[in-house]
Design a protein around this motif. Structure first.
Motif, mmCIF file in Angstrom:
data_model
loop_
_atom_site.group_PDB
_atom_site.id
_atom_site.type_symbol
_atom_site.label_atom_id
_atom_site.label_comp_id
_atom_site.label_asym_id
_atom_site.label_seq_id
_atom_site.Cartn_x
_atom_site.Cartn_y
_atom_site.Cartn_z
ATOM 1 N N ASN A 12 63.109 -127.180 -56.057
ATOM 2 C CA ASN A 12 63.228 -126.492 -57.496
ATOM 3 C C ASN A 12 62.563 -125.462 -57.636
ATOM 4 O OD1 ASN A 12 60.690 -127.447 -57.291
ATOM 5 N ND2 ASN A 12 60.727 -129.163 -58.771
ATOM 6 N N GLY A 13 62.135 -124.807 -56.508
ATOM 7 C CA GLY A 13 61.189 -123.487 -56.853
ATOM 8 C C GLY A 13 59.983 -123.550 -56.940
ATOM 9 N N GLU A 14 59.240 -124.875 -57.113
ATOM 10 C CA GLU A 14 57.934 -125.233 -57.404
ATOM 11 C C GLU A 14 57.169 -125.610 -56.460
ATOM 12 O OE1 GLU A 14 56.539 -124.852 -60.558
ATOM 13 O OE2 GLU A 14 58.308 -123.897 -61.224
ATOM 14 N N GLU A 15 57.921 -125.258 -54.993
ATOM 15 C CA GLU A 15 56.960 -125.735 -54.037
ATOM 16 C C GLU A 15 55.557 -125.352 -53.683
ATOM 17 O OE1 GLU A 15 60.793 -125.454 -54.313
ATOM 18 O OE2 GLU A 15 60.705 -124.482 -52.570
ATOM 19 N N GLN A 16 55.567 -124.064 -53.567
ATOM 20 C CA GLN A 16 54.345 -123.466 -53.426
ATOM 21 C C GLN A 16 53.207 -123.605 -54.269
ATOM 22 O OE1 GLN A 16 53.541 -122.426 -50.163
ATOM 23 N NE2 GLN A 16 55.439 -123.014 -49.646
ATOM 24 N N LYS A 17 53.600 -123.781 -55.586
ATOM 25 C CA LYS A 17 52.821 -123.802 -56.576
ATOM 26 C C LYS A 17 52.405 -125.164 -56.684
ATOM 27 C CE LYS A 17 52.675 -123.773 -61.862
ATOM 28 N NZ LYS A 17 53.743 -123.501 -62.921
ATOM 29 N N SER A 18 53.095 -126.295 -56.383
ATOM 30 C CA SER A 18 52.767 -127.528 -56.612
ATOM 31 C C SER A 18 51.550 -127.910 -55.189
ATOM 32 C CB SER A 18 53.852 -128.549 -56.222
ATOM 33 O OG SER A 18 54.672 -128.399 -55.128
ATOM 34 N N ILE A 19 51.966 -127.462 -54.167
ATOM 35 C CA ILE A 19 50.962 -127.547 -53.078
ATOM 36 C C ILE A 19 49.680 -126.788 -53.334
ATOM 37 C CG2 ILE A 19 50.521 -126.756 -50.694
ATOM 38 C CD1 ILE A 19 53.459 -126.933 -50.113
ATOM 39 N N ARG A 20 49.701 -125.767 -53.944
ATOM 40 C CA ARG A 20 48.463 -125.058 -54.493
ATOM 41 C C ARG A 20 47.752 -126.131 -55.486
ATOM 42 N NH1 ARG A 20 51.435 -120.281 -54.434
ATOM 43 N NH2 ARG A 20 51.990 -120.495 -56.762
ATOM 44 N N GLY A 21 48.513 -126.640 -56.249
ATOM 45 C CA GLY A 21 47.828 -127.642 -57.099
ATOM 46 C C GLY A 21 47.228 -128.837 -56.482
ATOM 47 N N VAL A 22 47.765 -129.202 -55.487
ATOM 48 C CA VAL A 22 47.077 -130.435 -54.505
ATOM 49 C C VAL A 22 45.755 -129.830 -54.032
ATOM 50 C CG1 VAL A 22 47.259 -131.647 -52.621
ATOM 51 C CG2 VAL A 22 49.135 -131.529 -54.157
ATOM 52 N N ARG A 41 54.537 -136.272 -48.262
ATOM 53 C CA ARG A 41 53.354 -136.220 -48.965
ATOM 54 C C ARG A 41 51.955 -136.118 -47.651
ATOM 55 N NH1 ARG A 41 53.605 -141.838 -52.320
ATOM 56 N NH2 ARG A 41 55.631 -141.753 -52.887
ATOM 57 N N ALA A 42 52.434 -136.519 -46.646
ATOM 58 C CA ALA A 42 51.434 -136.346 -45.431
ATOM 59 C C ALA A 42 51.487 -134.817 -45.333
ATOM 60 C CB ALA A 42 51.779 -137.247 -44.301
ATOM 61 N N LEU A 43 52.612 -134.327 -44.998
ATOM 62 C CA LEU A 43 52.678 -132.727 -44.910
ATOM 63 C C LEU A 43 52.004 -131.880 -45.764
ATOM 64 C CD1 LEU A 43 55.950 -131.817 -43.309
ATOM 65 C CD2 LEU A 43 53.974 -131.441 -42.040
ATOM 66 N N VAL A 44 52.139 -132.392 -47.213
ATOM 67 C CA VAL A 44 51.556 -131.573 -48.222
ATOM 68 C C VAL A 44 50.248 -131.627 -48.024
ATOM 69 C CG1 VAL A 44 51.063 -131.536 -50.814
ATOM 70 C CG2 VAL A 44 53.354 -131.792 -49.690
ATOM 71 N N LEU A 45 49.445 -132.718 -47.863
ATOM 72 C CA LEU A 45 48.216 -132.913 -47.664
ATOM 73 C C LEU A 45 47.408 -132.142 -46.536
ATOM 74 C CD1 LEU A 45 46.142 -134.404 -49.698
ATOM 75 C CD2 LEU A 45 46.356 -136.489 -48.090
ATOM 76 N N LEU A 46 48.231 -132.252 -45.553
ATOM 77 C CA LEU A 46 47.844 -131.355 -44.273
ATOM 78 C C LEU A 46 47.856 -129.757 -44.706
ATOM 79 C CD1 LEU A 46 49.803 -133.047 -41.401
ATOM 80 C CD2 LEU A 46 47.387 -132.615 -41.586
ATOM 81 N N ALA A 93 49.675 -135.418 -58.647
ATOM 82 C CA ALA A 93 49.821 -133.860 -57.799
ATOM 83 C C ALA A 93 50.663 -133.970 -56.369
ATOM 84 C CB ALA A 93 48.315 -133.302 -57.449
ATOM 85 N N LEU A 94 50.252 -135.194 -55.732
ATOM 86 C CA LEU A 94 51.345 -135.400 -54.340
ATOM 87 C C LEU A 94 52.688 -135.516 -54.702
ATOM 88 C CD1 LEU A 94 48.650 -137.353 -52.047
ATOM 89 C CD2 LEU A 94 49.621 -134.981 -51.645
ATOM 90 N N LEU A 95 52.767 -136.442 -55.804
ATOM 91 C CA LEU A 95 54.180 -136.542 -55.969
ATOM 92 C C LEU A 95 55.249 -135.471 -56.757
ATOM 93 C CD1 LEU A 95 53.650 -140.246 -57.793
ATOM 94 C CD2 LEU A 95 54.851 -139.741 -55.674
ATOM 95 N N ARG A 96 54.382 -134.660 -57.280
ATOM 96 C CA ARG A 96 54.903 -133.467 -57.865
ATOM 97 C C ARG A 96 55.407 -132.559 -56.788
ATOM 98 N NH1 ARG A 96 51.335 -133.870 -62.280
ATOM 99 N NH2 ARG A 96 49.696 -132.651 -61.120
ATOM 100 N N ALA A 97 54.466 -132.378 -55.710
ATOM 101 C CA ALA A 97 54.688 -131.453 -54.561
ATOM 102 C C ALA A 97 55.998 -132.245 -53.693
ATOM 103 C CB ALA A 97 53.456 -131.498 -53.798
#
Length: 355
Positions: A113-123, A153-158, A101-105
């Protein structure tokens, strides 16, 4: 040309292997192993291991290991280790699902690629459903990703952590603002320092803008004790100023420090902290002007900073003295340029006349 052949059945030293319809089994000294449809399991003296879809796990005396996406993890007696990107992985193998999930984000953010917010919601969705990750686990993962330079990855997790755990009370909002701003600041500063345009863009979009959003929400929260509110807001403004300064945006930098000055005058009136904050902020504004070559403005702010320091509390005498000395050094450097010694000017004039 030699042709490739399928391996046939063989026996050696009491081992027996049989291949039939993709199944292989062998027995030796009480060991039994079977593979079918890509699955492997074996038992020996209480050990059990299985593999499917390129994942491998084993148990033996409370030891477990698993590999997925090229990473290998192990746990023993509550200890956590990994041979992959990070030195820390939580106990349960369910937590390994966090990595894809983190790698996708990360990929979505890096490639836009337009999936940024969706992938963050996945995490966030994973963290919401996974009970194996405590707050401490997530904090340690963020710290480890930051240390190992996996900054996106750290920012996504934050981002996910902030959405997952909203403040429980008005005063907790102030505590959360300081803690989260500090974490985001460290990751964002490291991204900016990598000096690639894409990393700087990510730092602005997912680091600086997040701090600004947190500050905006914080200012709308009511019921916070005034001194706690002022301290948290001052920390946030200072962090934003330093990040914009690192980006070379001196005007925005000074704007945030000017906001800090107004806050100090408004919220710390009559407090010992007022002159301390004012001295620090005035000095920083002066240094910003000096960076841009506006030496007259720099001199003015350095003089005001010294005046504020001299009227500040002596509760932290060593810190106060250090800042006074630094300000005096900067002021001298500015004045040496603005007002060069007469001897230097006369030498320059003599040299021109001789020419």
């Amino acid at each position: 040309m030699a042709s490739q052949q399928e391996p046939g059945p063989s026996t050696k030293d009491g081992q027996v292997s049989v291949t039939k319809d993709g199944q292989v089994s062998s027995t030796k000294d009480g060991q039994v192993s079977t593979t079918k449809d890509g699955q492997v399991s074996s038992t020996k003296d209480g050990q059990v291991s299985s593999a499917k879809d390129d994942q491998v796990s084993s148990t033996n005396d409370d030891q477990s290991s698993s590999t997925t996406d090229g990473q290998s993890f192990s746990t023993k007696d509550g200890q956590r280790s990994t041979d992959g990107d990070s030195k820390f992985v939580p106990k349960s193998f369910r937590c390994l699902l966090l990595y894809p999930a983190l790698l996708r984000a990360e990929l979505a953010i890096q490639t836009r690629n337009g999936e940024e917010q969706k992938s963050i919601r996945g995490v966030l969705q994973f963290l919401t459903t996974c009970r194996d990750l405590s707050r401490e686990d997530i904090s340690r993962l963020i710290a480890d990703f930051t240390k190992s330079k996996h900054l996106v990855r750290a920012l996504v997790l934050l981002h996910a952590e902030i959405a997952l755990r909203p403040p429980s009370s008005p005063d907790d909002t102030a505590i959360c603002l300081e803690e989260r701003t500090t974490k985001i600041f460290l990751v964002t500063r490291a991204l900016i320092d990598e000096k690639t345009q894409r990393k700087r863009d990510i730092a602005v979009e997912y680091g600086i803008k997040k701090i600004e959003d947190l500050l905006s929400d914080f200012r709308q929260t009511k019921g916070i004790i005034p001194c706690i509110r002022a301290n948290a807001e001052m920390t946030c403004l200072n962090d934003l100023a330093h990040l914009y300064q690192r980006l070379g945006e001196q005007k925005i930098t000074r704007r945030y420090w000017q906001e800090g000055l107004k806050l100090a005058d408004r919220k710390f009136k009559g407090s010992e902290l007022k002159n301390h904050f004012r001295g620090y902020l005035l000095h920083n504004i002066g240094a910003s002007f000096a960076t841009e070559g506006e030496l007259k403005n720099a001199e003015s702010y350095f003089l005001r900073a010294l005046d504020s320091y001299k009227h500040s509390s002596d509760s932290a005498a060593e810190t106060k003295q250090r800042w006074v000395e630094r300000c005096e050094v900067n002021l001298k450097q500015v004045r040496d340029v603005l007002y060069p010694p007469k001897s230097s000017r006369s030498k320059g004039t003599t040299t021109k006349k001789k020419k």
